[in-house]
Design a protein around this motif. Sequence first.
Motif, mmCIF file in Angstrom:
data_model
loop_
_atom_site.group_PDB
_atom_site.id
_atom_site.type_symbol
_atom_site.label_atom_id
_atom_site.label_comp_id
_atom_site.label_asym_id
_atom_site.label_seq_id
_atom_site.Cartn_x
_atom_site.Cartn_y
_atom_site.Cartn_z
ATOM 1 N N SER A 5 0.831 -1.207 0.000
ATOM 2 C CA SER A 5 0.000 0.000 0.000
ATOM 3 C C SER A 5 0.866 1.259 0.000
ATOM 4 N N THR A 6 0.375 2.256 -0.700
ATOM 5 C CA THR A 6 1.098 3.521 -0.799
ATOM 6 C C THR A 6 0.661 4.458 0.321
ATOM 7 N N GLU A 8 -0.603 7.310 -0.066
ATOM 8 C CA GLU A 8 -1.901 7.853 -0.484
ATOM 9 C C GLU A 8 -3.027 6.876 -0.160
ATOM 10 N N GLU A 9 -2.788 5.581 -0.373
ATOM 11 C CA GLU A 9 -3.794 4.557 -0.047
ATOM 12 C C GLU A 9 -4.026 4.475 1.461
ATOM 13 N N ASP A 87 5.303 11.994 -5.753
ATOM 14 C CA ASP A 87 4.763 10.739 -5.238
ATOM 15 C C ASP A 87 5.217 10.572 -3.794
ATOM 16 N N SER A 89 5.437 8.034 -2.078
ATOM 17 C CA SER A 89 6.283 6.847 -1.902
ATOM 18 C C SER A 89 7.766 7.207 -2.006
#
Length: 155
Positions: A5-6, A8-9, A87, A89
């Motif tokens: 999972s990121t 953002e997720e 991003d 991540s």
Amino acid sequence: MTSASTPEERLAALGLAVPEVAKPVAAYVPAVRSGDQVFTSGQLPVRSGELITTGKVGAEVSVEEAVVCAQQCALNAIAAIQAEVGDLSQVKQVVKVVVFVASTPNFTGQPGVANGASELFGEVFGDAGIHARSAVGVAVLPLDAPVEVEVLVAV
């Protein structure tokens, strides 16, 4: 939370989303990248263009309200970081978090208020969200905000 999972997720799983980058209230930018580090400016608890609340913690602002403010400041810092790196991540480590709490002279719960920001970084970035921190009581913050948060991340 799965390793796939990121950030953002993870935010979405908390019912949160990266907001628009908060507009600076003076002559500065929300974040600056220097090599493999991103430094945010102090982020206020602005949501939808307005402060969530104003006043001093220990007087007009409850500890619970201040924790929510610290979380919003952290969310705004995440937005500033994302705008700089694209991003989330890319964030390898939340290195340092400084939380300023506008509070009454007898209020000593700044660390508890700061947990609003720290816990969000931990939930969003996992082990990379574990950071060094200072929680500082101050007399007043810009626009009479109760909390301000600045962050340093490694990318």
